[in-house]
Scaffold this active site. Structure first.
Site, short mmCIF file in Angstrom:
data_model
loop_
_atom_site.label_atom_id
_atom_site.label_comp_id
_atom_site.label_asym_id
_atom_site.label_seq_id
_atom_site.Cartn_x
_atom_site.Cartn_y
_atom_site.Cartn_z
NE ARG A 248 6.03 5.88 2.41
CZ ARG A 248 6.12 4.98 1.44
NH1 ARG A 248 5.63 5.30 0.23
NH2 ARG A 248 6.66 3.80 1.64
CE LYS A 275 10.78 6.27 3.66
NZ LYS A 275 10.29 5.64 4.91
CG HIS A 342 3.15 7.62 8.20
ND1 HIS A 342 3.76 8.08 7.05
CD2 HIS A 342 3.49 6.31 8.29
CE1 HIS A 342 4.45 7.09 6.49
NE2 HIS A 342 4.30 6.01 7.22
NE ARG A 345 2.00 4.56 4.73
CZ ARG A 345 2.40 4.00 3.60
NH1 ARG A 345 1.70 4.21 2.49
NH2 ARG A 345 3.47 3.23 3.58
CG HIS A 368 5.76 -0.94 3.11
ND1 HIS A 368 5.12 -1.32 4.27
CD2 HIS A 368 5.96 0.40 3.22
CE1 HIS A 368 4.93 -0.25 5.03
NE2 HIS A 368 5.41 0.80 4.41
CE1 TYR A 377 16.32 -16.11 -7.18
CE2 TYR A 377 16.34 -15.83 -4.79
CZ TYR A 377 16.99 -16.15 -5.96
OH TYR A 377 18.31 -16.51 -5.94
#
Length: 413
Positions: A248, A275, A342, A345, A368, A377
């Site tokens: 970012r 972030k 941005h 990305r 992310h 999991y």
């Protein structure tokens, strides 16, 4: 047989004349009006204190400001309190103190206290939040006592970004409004509840809007513009660094040499620079650096002025602004409305997905969180896979750069 008191009438009160000494006119049930020598007519309520059982009286106000019907309403409220063992005088004093406290706490006062309490929010993030509060909430709400903030008043402030179709500013304004009001409820204890908790339901959901970007096959033209622009070298390097590492804008400008292990080819971004989300809090982000990123790092080092990769002598932070690349792409390269910093990305993400890289690997390259049950999991970091993905992306970026400069190369016979 107990003596019955005949209730008063407005006419009787209005016609009552002053005497040398104050005298009462009784309405019954402890309520009377005292006619003063100076002509003032003052309501009083006479009662026994719940604990000591001593007789005392309390002032209800002045006639005609407090009319007969209102005086009787107050009497009944006090009699209910007495039935519950509560002294009306104590109740009244407490109520006045709470009202004075609420009047002293304006929305702006509470907002400042909320701001001071946010030690867990990054300084840059808090600065952005505060700018939204100042621009969208303070113009309407700043001087209102916190207990007077109602949905109809708050809506006047929120209507501004909503009508201007600033979807992100609107959403963040709603979020910050509720954060401040909840702070008044649960931390300061000066209002019983947050009346604006569901104010978002008063609006049609605004469209979030897509972050503008370009397709991967448009990168050669992008590099052609970048190479032939008038941008300074450090800004060109910043854009390339952000593109290659998929970070970012704020993570790019706050990059420090101390966070990079060149031998291992790793850039480890501390958690406080990332972030923050509920799922990644206190987690650093590891970026395997491609050959192209390491080569670029060598060039960046030649411009080193301090510990930051992208230093600024004019900024108090010591590094370039998070908006530097965005402004350069918009104004310097002519991509207004077509590409934002941005959006770099998104170019990388599109290319890697189309190249068949595992979706989880791409998401982790972007820092992310993997969504759904798999995210709960699957705690794999996929570091070798990410290194492969970022190297594949670096090779493609280099190929696009070569395509951009090829037409400008002169072949010497």
């Amino acid at each position: 047989m107990a003596r019955t008191t005949k209730p008063l009438s407005n006419t009787q009160i209005e016609k009552a004349k002053p005497k040398d000494k104050a005298y009462p006119l009784n309405d019954g049930g402890g309520l009377f009006i005292s006619i003063q020598p100076n002509g003032a007519k003052l309501w009083r309520f006479n009662y026994y204190k719940p604990i000591t059982k001593k007789r005392t009286e309390i002032s209800l106000g002045k006639f005609p400001e407090i009319g007969l019907l209102r005086a009787r309403e107050i009497r009944e409220e006090y009699r209910i309190l007495l039935a519950q063992g509560v002294d009306p005088r104590t109740y009244k004093i407490k109520g006045e103190q709470e009202k004075a406290l609420q009047q002293a706490y304006t929305f702006k006062t509470v907002a400042n206290l909320w701001k001071e309490s946010k030690n867990n929010i990054k300084e840059l993030t808090l600065k952005k939040y505060w700018a939204i509060i100042e621009n969208y909430l303070f113009p309407i709400l700043a001087d209102y006592p916190i207990n007077e903030i109602s949905p109809i008043i708050a809506k006047q402030a929120l209507d501004v970004p909503y009508i201007q179709n600033k979807a992100e500013m609107f959403r963040k304004s709603v979020k910050l409004l509720n954060a401040i009001l909840n702070y008044a409820v649960y931390s300061l204890f000066i209002i019983p509840n947050n009346p604006c908790e569901k104010i978002i339901t008063a609006y049609e959901s605004p469209s979030r809007g897509e972050i503008p970007t370009i397709k991967p096959d448009e990168l050669p033209d992008f590099f052609d513009r970048l190479e032939n622009s008038n941008l300074d070298l450090i800004t060109k390097y910043l854009i390339q660094w952000q593109l290659l590492t998929m970070v970012r804008p704020n993570e790019a400008v706050t990059a420090e040499y101390a966070d990079i292990d060149e031998e291992k080819g790793l850039w480890i971004i501390p958690a406080n620079k990332m972030k923050q989300t509920k799922s990644n809090r206190n987690e650093a982000h590891i970026i395997p650096l491609s050959k192209q990123a390491l080569y670029l790092l060598g060039n960046i080092k030649r411009l080193s002025l301090n510990g930051y990769l992208f230093p600024s002598l004019r900024s108090e932070s010591g590094h370039l602004s998070g908006q530097t690349a965005n402004k350069a792409i918009r104004d310097g390269l002519g991509y207004k409305g077509k590409l934002k910093a941005h959006g770099l990305r998104k170019i990388a993400s599109t290319y890697l997905h189309e190249a068949g890289i595992l979706p989880d690997v791409v998401e982790l390259c972007l820092a992310h969180t993997i969504k759904g049950i798999r995210g709960i999991y699957n705690k794999a970091e996929y570091l070798p896979h990410r290194r492969t993905a970022l190297q594949k992306w670096g090779d493609y970026v280099e190929q696009c750069q070569l395509q951009a400069i090829a037409p400008h190369l002169k072949i010497v016979a």
